[in-house]
Design an enzyme around this catalytic site. Structure first.
Site, PDB file in Angstrom:
ATOM      1  CE  LYS A 116      -4.203  -1.715   2.291  1.00 44.10           C
ATOM      2  NZ  LYS A 116      -3.837  -3.120   2.536  1.00 44.10           N
ATOM      3  CD  GLU A 200      -5.044   6.075   4.092  1.00 46.26           C
ATOM      4  OE1 GLU A 200      -6.202   5.640   4.000  1.00 46.26           O
ATOM      5  OE2 GLU A 200      -4.199   5.920   3.190  1.00 46.26           O
ATOM      6  NE  ARG A 292      -9.089  -9.519  -5.971  1.00 48.61           N
ATOM      7  CZ  ARG A 292     -10.223  -8.944  -5.584  1.00 48.61           C
ATOM      8  NH1 ARG A 292     -11.267  -8.949  -6.400  1.00 48.61           N
ATOM      9  NH2 ARG A 292     -10.328  -8.359  -4.401  1.00 48.61           N
TER      10      ARG A 292
END
Length: 663
Positions: A116, A200, A292
């Site tokens: 991430k 964040e 995906r």
């Protein structure tokens, strides 16, 4: 195009891929675990081969076993579906090294999104909006605390590696930061083997909006518009729709352009999803790219009229994208929900067992059902307990919601408990109807969607069940109540009482009610338990529809179930009822009076904390089970002495097995 494709997955998505391959004339090769030997995807494929034991790590996560089947059976490509190995870069590399085409993005693209922190840095460098935060290598407590102060509160601590809602903490004040950080790091290390975190800014009451992207191997990258997934529970999506009722045309355009920019930044080819978090003012920020096909991809298919699996196959075969960006349009509105074997009244505890009855709505121009099981199949403890995906489409959102309510009302699931009732309440909730729901709504008020108490409706549903049974018996036997030769006089809960009187016993959850009915031919006076008598007139039934007049008004119901189990739906909610034999009633009373603790589902005993002869108190943990990838605590229901504890650590037990007994 390929001649043969191996599907490295199971359940609904394997069946979904097989359907498109069949339409394109592609031979399909399925793989299966010991638990899935009789599964629907095995029966649908052109051929199927075993790859190991029931646990995922012994079968569907065994890339070597899957590749061995692919080589032996001459598969030209492997479709990974979603989950399992679909985002495993090492597996994608191994497939390519074997000279077989991986139907998905390159391993290099996957690795760029594997962290991430790294993904956020890459997106920021490419000009994609990201949430302000800290993604640095320095993971010392002092540095993280300093960066937290710079970002400001509230903020989110996230595991840099992983997903599924694990390793995430919301911190609202500086004095909470140290403890939350320690907890998050510990959970991340246990779940993902690495304790690195990122910080964040926490967006209050955000929307979750994702953009479907597609790239090919000749440099084309486009988007297929958005899906809104703001209805979530514990970071897991519950309802998805397209188009988003929140987006303006300008915001939709800008988010689509940002998603394409993100895909190009990692050289993306095939199907992917760029996920954004959007604040109430419309500012949007990159979250991640799912490399995906998504579970909710049918929503996009219904509003665009495209088959995304076919696009995946064509791109993997080296063809350019079938359409350019300006040719893609949104038509109408689509909504998807997922039917699960789980118990909403027990914290959404996953269920398992045989689907003794499974009725899903008929597919048509407005309703699509994607399922990996049929009636008689078993939901096992080893995999995700999804039963089916229910997707609807209509000209606009209000009509799509109406279609969804009707489709849900047609669902009948017996065996393991299901979330159908929860979904019916969800699609009527004002936050969904008014399109104001945000990602934290369901978690902020976990009891908001519990079955409401509706005494008058409940009473009329019970009367409707009795009427349905009376009509069915009259039609089946041609006899009238009181006929000594009819089944109405048999000892199975029906008793003639002279003239046109009938008695029976009705079970409604924990309540067993004596019912008295007098009348015939669609006109009765019915008394259920202690309730006041209800005069029913002009009752009739056609298939699964029941109409009757009672208490001065006309009522309509949907009727499902079988001879002894009835599902009554009044247009707003469902009720499951049973007609009992005498011995069933006695057995039920005996079961309710014992002190046995039984296994809620099949599973393994992982911890035993007490022994026979111990004095225990109400709420004391006696043992812990592991089932459906989660731990279940078994606690004493009251104070007492533990008379029996017949299980041991490591033992596998079946559903309803006795785990302990209080004296």
């Amino acid at each position: 195009m390929f001649d043969s494709v191996l599907i490295a997955n199971r359940g609904e998505i394997a069946c979904r891929v097989i359907r498109t391959c069949r339409r394109l004339g592609i031979r399909t090769i399925a793989v299966y675990s010991e638990a899935d030997a009789q599964a629907l995807h095995v029966r649908m494929a052109d051929e199927a081969w075993p790859i190991g034991g029931p646990r995922p790590q012994d079968s569907y996560l065994r890339g070597d076993a899957i590749l061995a089947v692919a080589r032996e059976r001459g598969a030209q490509a492997i479709h990974p579906g979603y989950g399992f190995l679909s985002e495993n870069a090492d597996f994608a590399d191994a497939v390519d090294a074997a000279g077989i085409r991986f139907i998905g993005p390159s391993a290099a693209s996957m690795r760029k999104m594997g962290s991430k922190a790294g993904a956020k840095d890459l997106m920021a460098a490419a000009g994609v909006p990201v949430v302000p935060g800290y993604t640095g290598e320095d993971q010392s407590g002092a540095t993280l605390a300093r960066e937290a102060q710079r970002i400001g509160f509230p903020l989110m601590i996230k595991a840099a590696h992983g997903g599924g809602g694990k390793g995430m903490r919301i911190v609202r004040a500086a004095d909470e930061f140290a403890a939350a950080l320690e907890s998050c790091q510990r959970e991340a290390a246990n779940a993902f083997g690495r304790d690195r975190v990122l910080l964040e800014r926490y967006i209050e009451q955000p929307r979750h909006i994702e953009i479907q992207v597609f790239g090919d191997h000749v440099g084309n990258t486009i988007h297929l518009f958005e899906r809104e997934c703001s209805a979530q529970r514990r970071y897991q999506k519950v309802l998805e729709e397209s188009p988003s009722p929140f987006l303006t045309d300008d915001l939709r355009t800008r988010m689509g352009e940002a998603a394409v920019l993100a895909a190009r930044a990692i050289g993306y080819a095939n199907a992917g999803t760029v996920e954004f978090i959007v604040d109430p003012a419309g500012a949007f920020y990159f979250m991640e790219i799912n490399t995906r096909l998504q579970v909710e991809h049918p929503v996009t298919e219904l509003v665009t009229g495209l088959d995304l699996v076919e696009w995946q196959l064509r791109v993997a075969a080296g063809e350019p994208l079938p359409m350019a960006q300006d040719a893609i349009t949104q038509q109408g509105h689509a909504i998807e929900v997922r039917l699960y074997a789980e118990d909403p009244d027990a914290g959404f505890l996953p269920g398992s067992g045989a689907l003794t009855r499974l009725r899903l709505p008929d597919a048509d121009a407005h309703v699509r059902v994607d399922s990996g099981v049929v009636e008689g199949d078993t939901v096992t403890i080893f995999y995700d307990p999804m039963i089916a995906k229910l997707i609807v489409h209509d000209a606009d959102r209000p009509r799509a919601l109406a279609r969804l309510r009707e489709a849900l009302a047609a669902c009948e699931i017996e065996g393991p408990k299901s979330n159908v009732g929860f979904l019916e309440r969800l699609v009527r909730d004002p936050a969904v109807v008014d399109a104001t729901i945000d990602t934290g709504y369901l978690d902020r008020q976990p009891d908001a969607l519990r079955q409401p108490e509706r005494p008058q409706a409940m009473a009329m549903q019970r009367v409707a069940a009795v009427v349905a049974e009376l009509l069915a018996l009259e039609q089946a036997t041609g006899a009238q109540p009181g006929d000594p030769h009819s089944p109405w006089s048999a000892g199975d809960g029906w008793h003639g009482a002279g003239g046109a009187a009938t008695r029976l016993r009705l079970s409604d959850g924990d309540d067993v009610l004596d019912v008295h009915a007098s009348g015939r031919g669609g006109r009765w006076t019915i008394t259920v338990g202690d309730a006041a008598p209800v005069d029913v007139t002009a009752a009739r039934r056609e298939g699964d529809r029941l109409w009757l007049q009672a208490d001065g008004s006309a009522r309509a119901f949907r009727i499902g179930g079988d001879r002894d189990h009835l599902l009554i739906h009044d247009g707003d909610s469902r009720r499951a009822l049973r007609f009992l034999r005498r011995e069933q009633r006695a057995a039920g009373a005996a079961a309710g009076s014992d002190s046995r603790l039984r296994a809620p589902m099949p599973g393994r005993i992982v911890v035993v904390r007490a022994a026979a002869g111990d004095a225990v108190t109400a709420g004391q943990e006696l043992l812990v089970m592991e089932a459906m990838k989660m731990e279940i605590s078994i606690k004493a229901p009251r104070d007492g002495e533990l008379a029996e504890l017949p299980v041991t650590e490591g033992e596998f037990v079946e559903a309803d097995a006795t785990l302990a007994r209080l004296a």
